[in-house]
Motif scaffolding. Structure first.
Motif: not given
Length: 319
Positions: A103-110, A125-130, A134-142, A269-274
């Motif tokens: 199962l994916p590792v998920v962070l709580s909102a806190k 800012l990049m991590t906020e977008l992840l 829900g961006l993948r790392q490569s999608e954010c960087l590109r 962070f993408r897992h947490s978004f979903a």
């Protein structure tokens, strides 16, 4: 055809299909490894049996992950089908590396907020977008400047996984930061132009049709590298985007400043978004589209994360 000519042909075919440079390096690496495994035998002198032997060796002797074995398979299939014009067809006796069911590792909102509180500047800012998009790392960087659509509150993800375009949500909390980031990119781009630089990598078809776009501001990377570098393909000196290691190190450092003991990566962070969207009552099809998943079954894994305790069972000790 000598080995060096073979690899040159592989590069040509990869670039003709506009594959990424990362894919090019990975395919070449696997093809070389495959040839060396069989004592430098030319691929035309080998058949499916030798391919299966190599792939089984990776799974059984090297204990590689299923994704690693699959990448090696894709590289070799590409070699035979697209370069040598000798399609291999179906594989018999191929032993697939086992795919661990985790199962994916998920962070709580806190927890997510605690990590973000220990970051600043472009990495925050990049991590906020992840997390917020829900961006993948490569999608954010590109991301390019033109991919941020403030009017419709969305972010365009171009040529994502599976070579698909999609849109995702633009977090309100990131809007002003993004506007300031775009201003910084514009100043940097103007300085590059003044020094005779400022060209950017474009999709091949677009670069041919609109050659003037190579210096356009809208196509500049949203998170540009601090240094200009020579592109290994075109050999043009230009400014690429930030590296994945840059973001990875920043996230690791921020997590170390918290008391979070989960294994956190950019994908967490993408897992947490979903997971948090599903938790908030959004339907799974909406989440699937925002994530860019081809099949809803991939998105379904987040429903398992939401289950309280083991299968929703209340422990008898709590009675």
């Amino acid at each position: 055809m000598s080995e060096s000519k073979l690899l040159t042909k592989v590069r040509e075919e990869i670039r003709r299909r506009n594959y990424s440079y990362r894919t090019e390096k990975a395919y070449l690496r696997w093809i070389i490894r495959f040839i060396k495994f069989h004592a430098l035998t030319h691929p035309l002198k080998m058949e499916k049996e030798e391919v299966v032997e190599f792939l089984n060796w990776l799974a059984n002797e090297r204990n590689v992950a299923a994704s690693t074995q699959n990448q090696a398979l894709c590289a070799i299939v590409f070699l035979y089908k697209q370069v040598l014009n000798e399609p291999l067809g179906a594989f018999d006796n191929l032993q697939r590396a086992s795919e661990p069911k985790r199962l994916p590792v998920v962070l709580s909102a806190k927890e997510a907020r605690r990590v973000l509180a220990n970051m600043e500047g472009d990495v925050r800012l990049m991590t906020e977008l992840l997390y917020g998009s829900g961006l993948r790392q490569s999608e954010c960087l590109r991301l390019r400047v033109k991919d941020i659509d403030f009017e419709f509150n969305q972010i365009w993800v171009r040529n994502g996984k599976g070579k698909k375009d999609r849109t995702t949500v633009l977090p309100e909390v990131s809007k002003e930061k993004l506007k300031n980031q775009i201003k910084r990119v514009k100043l940097l781009h103007q300085k590059d132009l003044e020094k005779g630089y400022g060209e950017i990598i474009l999709p091949k078809a677009l670069a041919k049709k609109y050659p003037s776009l190579v210096t356009s501001f809208g196509w500049q990377y949203l998170f540009p590298s601090n240094r200009r570098a020579k592109d290994p393909r075109s050999e043009v000196t230009q400014r690429y985007h930030k590296s994945s290691s840059y973001l990875h190190k920043a996230i690791k450092e921020a997590v170390s400043k918290t008391n979070i003991i989960k294994k956190v990566s950019s994908h967490t962070f993408r897992h947490s978004f979903a997971t948090h969207l599903l938790q908030d009552g959004y339907d799974i099809r909406t989440v699937q589209e925002l994530l860019g998943h081809k099949n809803v079954s991939t998105t379904m894994v987040y429903t398992h994360v939401l289950k309280k305790g083991g299968r929703g069972v209340k422990s008898p000790i709590d009675n």
